[in-house]
Design an enzyme around this catalytic site. Sequence first.
Site, PDB file in Angstrom:
ATOM      1  N   ARG A  76       0.821  -1.226   0.000  1.00 54.21           N
ATOM      2  CA  ARG A  76       0.000   0.000   0.000  1.00 54.21           C
ATOM      3  C   ARG A  76       0.849   1.267   0.000  1.00 54.21           C
ATOM      4  NH1 ARG A  76      -3.689  -3.680  -1.282  1.00 54.21           N
ATOM      5  NH2 ARG A  76      -4.837  -4.602   0.464  1.00 54.21           N
ATOM      6  N   ARG A 138       3.474 -13.947  -3.305  1.00 50.44           N
ATOM      7  CA  ARG A 138       3.156 -13.469  -1.957  1.00 50.44           C
ATOM      8  C   ARG A 138       3.512 -14.458  -0.857  1.00 50.44           C
ATOM      9  NH1 ARG A 138      -2.938 -11.824  -1.774  1.00 50.44           N
ATOM     10  NH2 ARG A 138      -2.320 -11.201   0.340  1.00 50.44           N
ATOM     11  N   LYS A 168      -1.866 -15.083   7.893  1.00 52.19           N
ATOM     12  CA  LYS A 168      -2.981 -15.302   6.965  1.00 52.19           C
ATOM     13  C   LYS A 168      -2.555 -16.263   5.857  1.00 52.19           C
ATOM     14  CE  LYS A 168      -2.009 -11.107   4.243  1.00 52.19           C
ATOM     15  NZ  LYS A 168      -2.458  -9.739   3.931  1.00 52.19           N
ATOM     16  N   HIS A 169      -3.511 -17.022   5.211  1.00 53.02           N
ATOM     17  CA  HIS A 169      -4.970 -16.967   5.297  1.00 53.02           C
ATOM     18  C   HIS A 169      -5.454 -18.329   5.811  1.00 53.02           C
ATOM     19  CE1 HIS A 169      -3.598 -14.316   2.006  1.00 53.02           C
ATOM     20  NE2 HIS A 169      -4.608 -13.502   2.351  1.00 53.02           N
ATOM     21  N   HIS A 181     -11.057 -13.403  -4.262  1.00 53.73           N
ATOM     22  CA  HIS A 181     -11.579 -12.056  -4.476  1.00 53.73           C
ATOM     23  C   HIS A 181     -12.737 -12.068  -5.460  1.00 53.73           C
ATOM     24  CE1 HIS A 181      -7.357 -11.268  -3.181  1.00 53.73           C
ATOM     25  NE2 HIS A 181      -7.951 -10.339  -2.472  1.00 53.73           N
ATOM     26  N   ASP A 253     -11.076 -12.266   6.653  1.00 49.94           N
ATOM     27  CA  ASP A 253     -10.674 -11.540   5.458  1.00 49.94           C
ATOM     28  C   ASP A 253     -11.864 -10.671   5.044  1.00 49.94           C
ATOM     29  OD1 ASP A 253      -9.134 -10.704   3.323  1.00 49.94           O
ATOM     30  OD2 ASP A 253      -8.614 -12.717   2.664  1.00 49.94           O
TER      31      ASP A 253
END
Length: 382
Positions: A76, A138, A168-169, A181, A253
């Site tokens: 981010r 990731r 996570k996850h 998603h 999540d």
Amino acid sequence: MRRQMYRDILGIGLTGKTLTDLERRILRERTPYAVVLFARNVGDADQTRSLIAEVKSIASRPPLIMIDQEGGRVDRLRHLIRGLPSAEAFAEGETPRELSEWLGRVIGKALRWFDIEVDLAPVVDIRGEQSPKGLERRTFGADVEAVVDLAGAFMRGLHSAGTASCLKHFPGIGLGSADPHYGITIIDTSLEELMHRDLVPYARLGSEAGAVMIGHGSYPRVDEEDVPATLSRRLTHDLLRDTLGFDGVAISDDMEMHAVSDLGPYEMIAERALMAGNDCVLFCSHIERVPDLQSHLERRVNEDANVRGRFEEAEARCERYRKHCERLRSEASAPASFDEVLDDAARFVEEFEKTRPHREIVVPDVERRKNDRKRTGREEWT
């Protein structure tokens, strides 16, 4: 039925780089447990810090500020701190543990300067032969011990800088069939296989982290095929609490991902997530839905003893995690300036690049988001 004192357990997202009137009202009148920041909220360093300060000053009780700051594709702060690598890159060169801890420390310092309490990282999914969509680059790898080692180092780097972590996850989406998603993702593995592979990082690192994010994968050999983990008590409570003995906070999540949001109204899936065992339930895109969600949960807490009991348990875990965050912050000093953060990050990136081949792969958003479904609202997954 007497009215209970209601304290929110939701985590919410904000629409942009400044607060709207609705957001100010929500923060003032019924403060959520957490506010999750995304790239859409991050401009320059001063703006981001001011936004966080305003959120905390308006709130009746300052929410925990959370962010997904992994490095690589899920970064981010990429326009403020350049060059932070993805998790997968650590296994591709020398001194992986030391550098993973250093990255955790760099990110932890940055978040501490912004006054962000929680990094929703590290990813502890165990990759298969190929990463499923949504997890490209990731993960820390396909070897269980390497993931525990490198993710643990990253986590301890965060903690040493005064920033909390979240594994996570859960219970693992490294073998997922798709990107949650955009729709259902199936993990076709047995409970025994999960125990010996995907669950090992949670068993080894969970109590130290204090927080676990529940993913939206579906596990048809463990529970019903169309029930994602976030709505499965068998996974989120029985497996996490009874089998693994985890007593920290369970954070869902984002419930606006299609793997779960396609299953029913927000109010229904929020209550189901709570009753399944999630302690903090995230809705990160549509702020206009939050007041109705809060009202629904408050009403159900006041009218149903079972919901009230589960809510009180969730609230207690959320409070313990807040104290965990406060303890970490009390044990580490904050950076004196953002320049100090940037200098440390630059030293890390320079050292990292000396020891790694130049093959960092970032899947462009335009490619990763190709899908036959229409995206809605302000959904943002990176």
